[in-house]
Design a protein around this motif. Structure first.
Motif, PDB file in Angstrom:
ATOM      1  N   PRO A  41       0.826  -1.331   0.073  1.00  0.00           N
ATOM      2  CA  PRO A  41      -0.070  -0.069   0.026  1.00  0.00           C
ATOM      3  C   PRO A  41       0.805   1.068   0.042  1.00  0.00           C
ATOM      4  O   PRO A  41       2.000   1.196   0.531  1.00  0.00           O
ATOM      5  N   ASP A  42       0.295   2.508  -0.555  1.00  0.00           N
ATOM      6  CA  ASP A  42       1.191   3.549  -0.582  1.00  0.00           C
ATOM      7  C   ASP A  42       1.479   4.017   0.887  1.00  0.00           C
ATOM      8  O   ASP A  42       2.477   4.525   1.037  1.00  0.00           O
ATOM      9  N   LEU A  43       0.174   4.106   1.772  1.00  0.00           N
ATOM     10  CA  LEU A  43       0.726   4.528   2.990  1.00  0.00           C
ATOM     11  C   LEU A  43       0.144   3.108   3.740  1.00  0.00           C
ATOM     12  O   LEU A  43      -0.828   2.711   3.727  1.00  0.00           O
ATOM     13  N   VAL A  44       1.169   3.044   5.084  1.00  0.00           N
ATOM     14  CA  VAL A  44       0.745   2.061   6.134  1.00  0.00           C
ATOM     15  C   VAL A  44       0.475   2.638   7.504  1.00  0.00           C
ATOM     16  O   VAL A  44       1.698   3.588   7.803  1.00  0.00           O
ATOM     17  N   MET A  45      -0.514   2.650   8.050  1.00  0.00           N
ATOM     18  CA  MET A  45      -0.703   3.323   9.327  1.00  0.00           C
ATOM     19  C   MET A  45      -0.696   2.295  10.443  1.00  0.00           C
ATOM     20  O   MET A  45      -2.014   1.713  10.419  1.00  0.00           O
ATOM     21  N   LEU A  46       0.334   1.996  11.359  1.00  0.00           N
ATOM     22  CA  LEU A  46       0.312   1.000  12.099  1.00  0.00           C
ATOM     23  C   LEU A  46       0.137   1.218  13.540  1.00  0.00           C
ATOM     24  O   LEU A  46       0.576   2.368  14.057  1.00  0.00           O
ATOM     25  N   ASN A  47      -0.523   0.580  14.440  1.00  0.00           N
ATOM     26  CA  ASN A  47      -0.730   0.510  15.602  1.00  0.00           C
ATOM     27  C   ASN A  47       0.011  -0.563  16.412  1.00  0.00           C
ATOM     28  O   ASN A  47       0.275  -1.344  15.982  1.00  0.00           O
ATOM     29  N   GLU A  48       0.580  -0.170  17.479  1.00  0.00           N
ATOM     30  CA  GLU A  48       0.927  -1.157  18.722  1.00  0.00           C
ATOM     31  C   GLU A  48       2.365  -1.670  18.094  1.00  0.00           C
ATOM     32  O   GLU A  48       2.909  -2.809  18.271  1.00  0.00           O
ATOM     33  N   VAL A  49       3.100  -0.837  17.476  1.00  0.00           N
ATOM     34  CA  VAL A  49       4.543  -0.910  17.249  1.00  0.00           C
ATOM     35  C   VAL A  49       5.437  -1.070  18.525  1.00  0.00           C
ATOM     36  O   VAL A  49       5.491   0.129  19.154  1.00  0.00           O
ATOM     37  N   THR A  50       6.035  -1.894  18.730  1.00  0.00           N
ATOM     38  CA  THR A  50       6.689  -1.952  19.946  1.00  0.00           C
ATOM     39  C   THR A  50       8.024  -1.215  19.854  1.00  0.00           C
ATOM     40  O   THR A  50       8.742  -1.016  18.734  1.00  0.00           O
ATOM     41  N   THR A  51       8.062  -0.447  21.245  1.00  0.00           N
ATOM     42  CA  THR A  51       9.475   0.394  21.005  1.00  0.00           C
ATOM     43  C   THR A  51      10.706  -0.358  20.912  1.00  0.00           C
ATOM     44  O   THR A  51      11.575   0.308  20.225  1.00  0.00           O
ATOM     45  N   VAL A  52      10.573  -1.489  21.495  1.00  0.00           N
ATOM     46  CA  VAL A  52      12.110  -2.111  21.436  1.00  0.00           C
ATOM     47  C   VAL A  52      12.382  -2.636  20.159  1.00  0.00           C
ATOM     48  O   VAL A  52      13.530  -3.043  19.871  1.00  0.00           O
ATOM     49  N   GLN A  53      11.562  -2.734  19.083  1.00  0.00           N
ATOM     50  CA  GLN A  53      11.599  -3.454  17.868  1.00  0.00           C
ATOM     51  C   GLN A  53      11.535  -1.964  16.914  1.00  0.00           C
ATOM     52  O   GLN A  53      11.286  -2.387  15.695  1.00  0.00           O
ATOM     53  N   ARG A  54      11.654  -1.010  17.131  1.00  0.00           N
ATOM     54  CA  ARG A  54      11.692   0.156  16.359  1.00  0.00           C
ATOM     55  C   ARG A  54      12.560   0.152  15.329  1.00  0.00           C
ATOM     56  O   ARG A  54      12.302   0.338  14.087  1.00  0.00           O
ATOM     57  N   GLY A  55      13.781  -0.311  15.510  1.00  0.00           N
ATOM     58  CA  GLY A  55      14.846  -0.271  14.472  1.00  0.00           C
ATOM     59  C   GLY A  55      14.434  -1.369  13.284  1.00  0.00           C
ATOM     60  O   GLY A  55      14.511  -1.201  12.321  1.00  0.00           O
ATOM     61  N   ARG A  56      14.267  -2.549  14.236  1.00  0.00           N
ATOM     62  CA  ARG A  56      13.827  -3.753  12.964  1.00  0.00           C
ATOM     63  C   ARG A  56      12.717  -3.287  12.022  1.00  0.00           C
ATOM     64  O   ARG A  56      12.600  -3.363  11.162  1.00  0.00           O
ATOM     65  N   TRP A  57      11.573  -2.508  12.645  1.00  0.00           N
ATOM     66  CA  TRP A  57      10.445  -2.100  11.669  1.00  0.00           C
ATOM     67  C   TRP A  57      10.833  -1.047  10.801  1.00  0.00           C
ATOM     68  O   TRP A  57      10.525  -1.469   9.701  1.00  0.00           O
ATOM     69  N   ARG A  58      11.593  -0.107  11.132  1.00  0.00           N
ATOM     70  CA  ARG A  58      12.121   0.808  10.220  1.00  0.00           C
ATOM     71  C   ARG A  58      13.326  -0.010   9.006  1.00  0.00           C
ATOM     72  O   ARG A  58      13.090   0.341   8.062  1.00  0.00           O
TER      73      ARG A  58
END
Length: 309
Positions: A41-58
């Motif tokens: 999708p062009d835009l993804v708007m996510l909830n409950e992304v864990t703080t400790v995995q911020r780097g992994r998500w990015r």
């Protein structure tokens, strides 16, 4: 033939309220879903992304083309270390994230930082920014076709756990949009509301059968965010597309009464429709649906909407 959408938006609670649910394997499955099943999708708007995995998500989002990313996870991390009351009562382990794909027609994803000092309501008694969990509200904007679209990605904490904090999130968001938003707007996220919806379109908020000042405030907060933005030209895109009553598609997002939602047909999943997208009518909704396949890597189904803005 239906034209390709100018803007595809996905809203999804990725079930990171409990830290183990932010495991690397779960994130990898969710990233794979975004790429292979949701078709980036062009835009993804996510909830409950864990703080400790911020780097992994990015890192993982960047690998599949999401080159512009904003989030509230630094707020959550800072507040988690706070010894100032009442923050010891909140775990602050997750927040919200918005990412824009490099191939999108939209551009210039910019995080906004609402202030109680400025706005068209300087003389008002309430400044509409009084929550102890600010990481649950992410305000931003993107540019599409030469005009700005304002974005609000929120996650209302459960009232059963955090009481009035849920109301603060809903009230702050509603009042900010009503008083300050001039451009087309998309509001999305897990509202933890309503309690039920009837076939005739009646929306039943939590505490609808209770009396008292708090119960009245509770009902107004939920109904305002779900229905009251119609005054601003914004509508619930799923209901615009599909209406109410018995539907032959998935019409709940949180399978609270189906143990294994993947094992049954989408129309048979029982639960709550907690995840919503409320968007300006001028964005020209083309399609909207909850993706049943998303249940294999979250307890919430993602909501996907296509716009021909």
């Amino acid at each position: 033939m239906v034209p390709d959408p100018e803007l595809r938006v996905l809203s999804w609670n990725v079930q990171g309220a409990v830290p183990p649910n932010g495991s690397i394997e779960r994130i990898e499955n969710q990233i794979k879903f975004l790429g292979e099943e949701a078709n980036l999708p062009d835009l993804v708007m996510l909830n409950e992304v864990t703080t400790v995995q911020r780097g992994r998500w990015r890192e993982s989002l960047a690998e599949i083309g999401y080159t512009e990313i904003i989030d509230t996870l630094e707020w959550a991390a800072e507040l988690r270390e706070s010894t100032v009351p009442p923050h010891q009562d909140y775990n602050h382990v997750n927040g919200n994230l918005i990412a824009l794909h490099e191939l999108s027609n939209a551009s210039e994803l910019t995080r906004l930082s609402p202030s109680i000092r400025y706005g068209p309501w300087e003389n008002a008694d309430l400044k509409d920014w009084d929550t102890n969990v600010p990481e649950k509200i992410l305000n931003a904007k993107v540019t599409l076709g030469g005009r700005e679209i304002e974005l609000w990605n929120i996650r209302a904490v459960p009232g059963s756990m955090h009481g009035e904090e849920k109301l603060n999130i809903l009230e702050n968001t509603y009042n900010r949009i009503m008083k300050g938003t001039e451009s087309p707007c998309i509001l999305a996220g897990d509202f933890n509301s309503p309690k039920a919806e009837l076939a005739d379109g009646t929306t039943i908020p939590w505490r609808h059968d209770q009396e008292g000042e708090l119960a009245q405030r509770w009902k107004e907060a939920e109904l305002n965010i779900l229905l009251g933005l119609e005054e601003k030209g914004m509508a619930d895109v799923f209901r615009v597309q599909h209406g109410y009553g018995e539907l032959d598609i998935l019409d709940v997002s949180h399978a609270t009464r189906t143990d294994d939602p993947e094992s049954v047909a989408p129309a048979e999943v029982k639960g709550k429709r907690f995840d919503h997208m409320i968007a300006s009518e001028e964005l020209n909704l083309q399609d909207c649906y909850y993706d049943h396949a998303g249940f294999h890597c979250s307890d919430h189904a993602p909501l996907i909407a296509d716009f021909n803005a």
